[in-house]
Design a protein around this motif. Structure first.
Motif, short mmCIF file in Angstrom:
data_model
loop_
_atom_site.label_atom_id
_atom_site.label_comp_id
_atom_site.label_asym_id
_atom_site.label_seq_id
_atom_site.Cartn_x
_atom_site.Cartn_y
_atom_site.Cartn_z
N VAL A 11 1.01 -1.13 -0.01
CA VAL A 11 -0.04 0.16 -0.12
C VAL A 11 0.91 1.13 0.07
CG1 VAL A 11 -2.05 -1.01 1.22
CG2 VAL A 11 -0.31 0.02 2.46
N ALA A 12 0.37 2.47 -0.52
CA ALA A 12 1.31 3.77 -0.61
C ALA A 12 0.66 4.72 0.26
CB ALA A 12 1.41 4.30 -1.99
N THR A 13 -0.55 4.49 1.06
CA THR A 13 -0.86 5.67 2.01
C THR A 13 -1.35 5.10 3.15
OG1 THR A 13 -3.33 5.26 1.25
CG2 THR A 13 -1.92 6.91 0.12
N GLU A 14 -1.36 5.89 4.37
CA GLU A 14 -1.76 5.34 5.46
C GLU A 14 -3.46 5.00 5.72
OE1 GLU A 14 -0.81 8.19 8.89
OE2 GLU A 14 1.24 8.64 8.02
N THR A 15 -4.30 5.50 4.74
CA THR A 15 -5.49 5.16 4.49
C THR A 15 -5.72 3.89 4.18
OG1 THR A 15 -6.20 7.49 4.23
CG2 THR A 15 -7.80 5.93 3.38
N GLU A 16 -4.97 3.67 2.98
CA GLU A 16 -4.80 2.18 2.41
C GLU A 16 -4.39 0.97 3.62
OE1 GLU A 16 -4.00 3.81 -2.15
OE2 GLU A 16 -2.42 3.20 -0.75
N ARG A 17 -3.23 1.41 4.26
CA ARG A 17 -2.71 0.61 5.31
C ARG A 17 -3.67 0.21 6.35
NH1 ARG A 17 2.25 2.56 8.29
NH2 ARG A 17 0.63 4.00 9.15
N MET A 18 -4.39 1.28 6.94
CA MET A 18 -5.37 1.07 7.78
C MET A 18 -6.51 0.17 7.49
SD MET A 18 -3.91 2.22 10.42
CE MET A 18 -5.16 2.06 11.50
N CYS A 56 3.27 -4.22 3.55
CA CYS A 56 3.90 -3.57 3.80
C CYS A 56 3.92 -2.11 3.06
CB CYS A 56 5.46 -3.79 3.21
SG CYS A 56 7.10 -2.93 3.30
N MET A 57 4.21 -1.01 3.68
CA MET A 57 3.64 0.21 3.07
C MET A 57 4.92 0.82 2.23
SD MET A 57 2.26 3.67 5.03
CE MET A 57 2.25 5.19 4.57
N THR A 58 4.71 1.16 1.17
CA THR A 58 5.65 2.12 0.36
C THR A 58 5.53 3.66 0.49
OG1 THR A 58 4.70 2.07 -1.67
CG2 THR A 58 5.54 -0.04 -1.51
N ALA A 59 6.56 4.11 -0.13
CA ALA A 59 6.21 5.61 -0.43
C ALA A 59 5.66 5.75 -1.54
CB ALA A 59 7.69 6.33 -0.45
N MET A 60 4.92 6.71 -1.72
CA MET A 60 4.22 7.20 -3.13
C MET A 60 5.05 7.24 -4.41
SD MET A 60 0.96 9.65 -2.32
CE MET A 60 0.25 9.44 -0.53
N VAL A 87 -2.27 -2.83 -3.71
CA VAL A 87 -3.70 -2.53 -3.29
C VAL A 87 -3.71 -0.89 -3.11
CG1 VAL A 87 -4.50 -4.62 -2.55
CG2 VAL A 87 -3.66 -3.00 -0.81
N GLY A 88 -4.76 -0.40 -3.57
CA GLY A 88 -5.08 1.00 -3.24
C GLY A 88 -6.17 1.62 -3.99
N ILE A 89 -5.94 3.04 -4.16
CA ILE A 89 -6.76 3.65 -4.97
C ILE A 89 -6.29 4.15 -6.21
CG2 ILE A 89 -7.91 6.08 -4.76
CD1 ILE A 89 -7.48 6.04 -1.76
N ALA A 90 -6.97 3.79 -7.18
CA ALA A 90 -6.43 3.84 -8.68
C ALA A 90 -6.90 5.57 -8.87
CB ALA A 90 -7.32 3.16 -9.49
N PHE A 91 -5.80 6.29 -9.12
CA PHE A 91 -6.19 7.86 -9.53
C PHE A 91 -6.86 8.01 -10.80
CE2 PHE A 91 -1.81 7.57 -11.51
CZ PHE A 91 -2.31 8.17 -12.58
N GLY A 92 -6.59 7.19 -11.54
CA GLY A 92 -7.13 7.53 -13.01
C GLY A 92 -8.54 6.69 -13.43
N LYS A 93 -9.08 6.15 -12.43
CA LYS A 93 -10.43 5.34 -12.67
C LYS A 93 -11.35 6.39 -13.52
CE LYS A 93 -13.62 6.38 -9.09
NZ LYS A 93 -14.63 6.58 -9.63
N ASP A 94 -12.11 5.67 -14.27
CA ASP A 94 -12.91 6.27 -14.94
C ASP A 94 -14.81 5.94 -14.37
OD1 ASP A 94 -15.13 6.51 -17.06
OD2 ASP A 94 -13.60 5.98 -18.78
N ARG A 95 -15.21 6.66 -14.12
CA ARG A 95 -16.48 6.67 -13.44
C ARG A 95 -17.45 5.78 -14.16
NH1 ARG A 95 -17.21 11.00 -9.10
NH2 ARG A 95 -15.01 12.15 -9.22
N ARG A 96 -17.44 6.09 -15.50
CA ARG A 96 -18.25 5.33 -16.25
C ARG A 96 -17.85 3.72 -16.54
NH1 ARG A 96 -16.73 7.73 -21.45
NH2 ARG A 96 -15.12 8.50 -20.40
N LYS A 97 -16.87 3.46 -16.01
CA LYS A 97 -16.20 2.03 -16.13
C LYS A 97 -15.94 1.51 -14.82
CE LYS A 97 -13.99 2.59 -20.61
NZ LYS A 97 -12.90 2.68 -21.37
N GLN A 98 -15.60 2.20 -13.85
CA GLN A 98 -15.25 1.53 -12.46
C GLN A 98 -15.94 2.58 -11.28
OE1 GLN A 98 -12.00 2.80 -14.29
NE2 GLN A 98 -11.74 1.26 -15.40
N ALA A 99 -16.30 1.80 -10.40
CA ALA A 99 -16.76 2.29 -9.23
C ALA A 99 -15.78 2.37 -7.90
CB ALA A 99 -18.12 1.54 -8.77
N ILE A 100 -16.00 2.91 -7.06
CA ILE A 100 -15.21 2.80 -5.69
C ILE A 100 -15.23 1.14 -5.32
CG2 ILE A 100 -14.85 3.50 -3.35
CD1 ILE A 100 -13.58 5.78 -5.30
N GLY A 101 -14.25 0.76 -5.14
CA GLY A 101 -14.29 -0.66 -4.72
C GLY A 101 -14.20 -1.70 -5.85
#
Length: 170
Positions: A11-18, A56-60, A87-101
């Motif tokens: 993971v790359a962020t504290e939110t993802e790690r938690m 393990c957490m990485t830097a961004m 695992v984490g948040i895909a910054f380039g997600k397309d709202r028409r093709k992907q939803a959160i989760g």
């Protein structure tokens, strides 16, 4: 009891790690998720479902000291896991093709940073990396996939290329 994780999670962020730690259960025979300090990294050992994992957490980004490229190699070397999953948040997600989760599964990673910028044209100089055939096969052959987001909506998965680089693009 020696714990031998089968999968490394990055993971790359504290939110993802938690979020991962919240879902992580103690390894078999242990009362709590284990925190292990090995060389320069901090690892968490536990179980997700029936699978022993090391987190393990990485830097961004992908090229700094603690970034994903370096830490992936360190996880593979230290734990000898056959698979590492970011695992984490895909910054380039397309709202028409992907939803959160939604789960985005890379069949290949395409770096967008290595370029030759010339007069009148820009040329990509990056090397694409193919996903490990066994891991990709396992994801492609999941039967009965079901995962619901906190709002109750069903989350699916999508297989395809994923861009990777240093820039966070809003």
């Amino acid at each position: 009891c020696i714990i031998r994780p089968q999968v490394g999670l990055l993971v790359a962020t504290e939110t993802e790690r938690m979020a991962v730690l919240k879902a992580l259960r103690p390894p078999k025979g242990k009362r709590a998720v284990l925190q292990v300090h090995l060389d320069r990294n901090t690892y968490y050992l536990g179980r997700l479902g029936l699978t022993d994992i090391v987190l393990c957490m990485t830097a961004m980004g992908s090229s700094a000291r603690d970034a994903s490229t370096i830490v992936t190699g360190e996880v593979l070397s230290a734990w000898k896991v056959p698979a590492v999953i970011m695992v984490g948040i895909a910054f380039g997600k397309d709202r028409r093709k992907q939803a959160i989760g939604s789960v985005l599964i890379a069949d290949r990673i395409i770096p967008y940073e290595p370029q030759r910028v010339g007069t009148g044209r820009t040329e990509s100089r990056g090397v694409e990396y193919a996903a490990t055939p066994v891991l990709l096969n396992r994801f492609r052959n999941v039967l009965g996939w079901h995962f619901a987001a906190p709002n109750g909506y069903a989350c699916g998965f999508q297989i395809g290329p994923i861009l990777s680089g240093e820039k966070l693009v809003d």
